[in-house]
Motif scaffolding. Structure first.
Motif, PDB file in Angstrom:
ATOM      1  N   ILE A 309       0.844  -1.198   0.000  1.00  0.00           N
ATOM      2  CA  ILE A 309       0.000   0.000   0.000  1.00  0.00           C
ATOM      3  C   ILE A 309       0.878   1.246   0.000  1.00  0.00           C
ATOM      4  N   PHE A 310       1.816   1.296   0.935  1.00  0.00           N
ATOM      5  CA  PHE A 310       2.677   2.474   1.018  1.00  0.00           C
ATOM      6  C   PHE A 310       3.535   2.621  -0.230  1.00  0.00           C
ATOM      7  N   GLU A 311       4.130   1.528  -0.720  1.00  0.00           N
ATOM      8  CA  GLU A 311       4.989   1.612  -1.902  1.00  0.00           C
ATOM      9  C   GLU A 311       4.214   2.110  -3.115  1.00  0.00           C
ATOM     10  N   TYR A 312       2.984   1.621  -3.271  1.00  0.00           N
ATOM     11  CA  TYR A 312       2.184   2.048  -4.418  1.00  0.00           C
ATOM     12  C   TYR A 312       1.896   3.546  -4.354  1.00  0.00           C
ATOM     13  N   PHE A 313       1.396   4.005  -3.224  1.00  0.00           N
ATOM     14  CA  PHE A 313       0.996   5.412  -3.141  1.00  0.00           C
ATOM     15  C   PHE A 313       2.185   6.357  -2.982  1.00  0.00           C
ATOM     16  N   MET A 314       3.300   5.881  -2.459  1.00  0.00           N
ATOM     17  CA  MET A 314       4.507   6.701  -2.413  1.00  0.00           C
ATOM     18  C   MET A 314       4.912   7.098  -3.827  1.00  0.00           C
ATOM     19  N   ASN A 315       4.705   6.196  -4.774  1.00  0.00           N
ATOM     20  CA  ASN A 315       4.996   6.494  -6.179  1.00  0.00           C
ATOM     21  C   ASN A 315       3.832   7.233  -6.836  1.00  0.00           C
ATOM     22  N   PHE A 343      -8.258   6.328   3.097  1.00  0.00           N
ATOM     23  CA  PHE A 343      -8.770   7.387   2.231  1.00  0.00           C
ATOM     24  C   PHE A 343      -9.862   8.210   2.901  1.00  0.00           C
ATOM     25  N   SER A 344     -10.584   7.595   3.781  1.00  0.00           N
ATOM     26  CA  SER A 344     -11.579   8.361   4.546  1.00  0.00           C
ATOM     27  C   SER A 344     -10.888   9.438   5.382  1.00  0.00           C
ATOM     28  N   LEU A 373       1.204  10.584   3.019  1.00  0.00           N
ATOM     29  CA  LEU A 373       1.753   9.242   2.877  1.00  0.00           C
ATOM     30  C   LEU A 373       1.814   8.490   4.214  1.00  0.00           C
ATOM     31  N   GLU A 374       1.928   9.215   5.295  1.00  0.00           N
ATOM     32  CA  GLU A 374       1.950   8.570   6.603  1.00  0.00           C
ATOM     33  C   GLU A 374       0.653   7.792   6.879  1.00  0.00           C
ATOM     34  N   GLU A 378       0.925   0.944   7.324  1.00  0.00           N
ATOM     35  CA  GLU A 378       0.138   0.055   8.206  1.00  0.00           C
ATOM     36  C   GLU A 378       0.924  -0.221   9.486  1.00  0.00           C
ATOM     37  N   ASP A 379       0.206  -0.191  10.574  1.00  0.00           N
ATOM     38  CA  ASP A 379       0.828  -0.475  11.882  1.00  0.00           C
ATOM     39  C   ASP A 379       1.181  -1.958  12.007  1.00  0.00           C
TER      40      ASP A 379
END
Length: 379
Positions: A309-315, A343-344, A373-374, A378-379
């Motif tokens: 999730i983070f890698e996708y949206f970081m780009n 997203f909410s 991005l933070e 995911e925790d």
């Protein structure tokens, strides 16, 4: 999970000298390059990755560095011929070569074009002699202008000028002067990015005095307005292009596409849909080790599900275009429900707009991209 488009990155690790801000895998040239040995290693490296092509054409090729223009046109031609016998290139394949104005002349430009290069990315950084000296560049303003004029005169598809701002002791006026000089060279694409101090660089050990945040903000606002006035559309945080001249190669990175990577210290990304895996790999960093290697891969890892999730949206969120929701599902193997809460929160903070099919980062979201991005960690 579906296969994304595929590009090829080729790393040339040598420079005339190491710039104090540079944290890329580059090595100051201490002796003549054994071009034939390096070409052979590159093509052997490529052979070891052919299983990752998975029947896809190559949409873009990028020679990065280091300073790729330090190589001869003959060597670049041999590399591209070798690539062409191993891979299928799309009919409109973008082939970019990074070039330092201090390593170019008319014959070299023409030779690179004849070898198959159809786009240059020229590392100008500044058009002011004192700034170039501070940045450790080996060219002067006149050479920068001459390189742009040569690129414009030989009938390329397009060329890019790399330019930096937020330079040591820079004010708004001389930051805009650099932009005005770049615009006057009439490139189809301008990469205009802020200098940051990276670890393990000379600037990190001896930090220069950089402009304060208020000056940086004024530079950014006035520079973006100047670029827009002259028809350069911002499509990524640091990328501006005339209509139709966006960098295909960089767009593939930001859209979470795949890329083969060959050369000393090169990084690659490959999707393996049948295994529902995403592979990232890095090649041996030092030229001597790379040239003597049998297995060129230094390390590799599979991207864990909770990292995707983070890698996708970081780009993806670097881009100004909307993000198709289905593309997120296709390229990550994840479900939309897994990012619904994230997203909410982003919408409540006015960082993201949403339709039934897309997410669109807002202007506030671009300004506070790190905070946005933070939300995707995911925790």
């Amino acid at each position: 999970m579906q296969l994304p488009p595929l590009s090829l990155y080729i790393h040339i690790p040598w420079c005339i000298q190491k710039c104090p801000y540079c944290d890329f895998n580059s090595h100051a040239l201490k002796q003549k390059i054994d071009e034939q040995a390096y070409v052979k290693a590159l093509l052997n490296d490529l052979d070891s990755q052919l299983r990752y092509v998975q029947n896809r054409p190559i949409h873009s090729i990028f020679f990065g560095g280091g300073t790729p223009s330090i190589m001869s046109a003959e060597a670049i031609e041999q590399i591209l011929q070798g690539v062409g016998t191993r891979l299928t290139l799309s009919s409109d394949c973008e082939i970019t070569l990074e070039a330092n104005p201090g390593t170019l002349d008319n014959q070299k430009f023409i030779g690179f074009k004849q070898a198959g290069v159809n786009r240059f990315s020229i590392g100008v950084q500044s058009f002011q002699a004192d700034k170039l000296s501070t940045l450790g560049r080996v060219h002067n303003p006149e050479q920068a202008i001459q390189a742009a004029e040569l690129a414009s005169s030989i009938g390329l598809n397009s060329f890019n000028l790399d330019l930096m701002h937020g330079l040591p002791e820079q004010n708004v006026a001389n930051a805009l002067y650099d932009l005005e000089q770049a615009i006057a060279c009439k490139p189809q694409h301008i990469s205009w990015y802020q200098l940051t101090i990276e670890p393990n660089t000379l600037f990190a050990s001896k930090p220069p005095v950089l402009p304060d945040d208020d000056i940086l903000w004024d530079i950014q606002e006035q520079g973006q307005a100047l670029l827009a006035k002259h028809g350069y559309q911002q499509y990524e945080i640091s990328a501006y292009a005339k209509a139709g001249f966006q960098s295909k190669h960089n767009l593939n990175y930001w859209r979470f596409g795949d890329y083969l990577a060959i050369g000393c210290g090169a990084h690659g990304k490959i999707t393996l849909p049948e295994q529902n895996k995403i592979l990232r790999f890095e090649k041996i960093k030092h030229p001597s080790g790379y040239l003597s290697a049998i297995d060129y891969t230094y390390k590799h890892r599979f991207v864990d599900m909770d990292e995707r999730i983070f890698e996708y949206f970081m780009n993806r969120l670097r881009l100004f275009e909307a993000t198709p929701k289905q593309q997120f599902v296709d390229y990550t193997g994840l479900e939309l429900s897994q990012v619904a809460t994230m997203f909410s929160q982003a919408k409540q903070l006015q960082l993201i707009d949403e339709t039934a099919d897309t997410w669109q980062i807002t202007s506030k979201g671009h300004r506070y991209l790190n905070e946005l991005l933070e939300l995707f960690i995911e925790d």
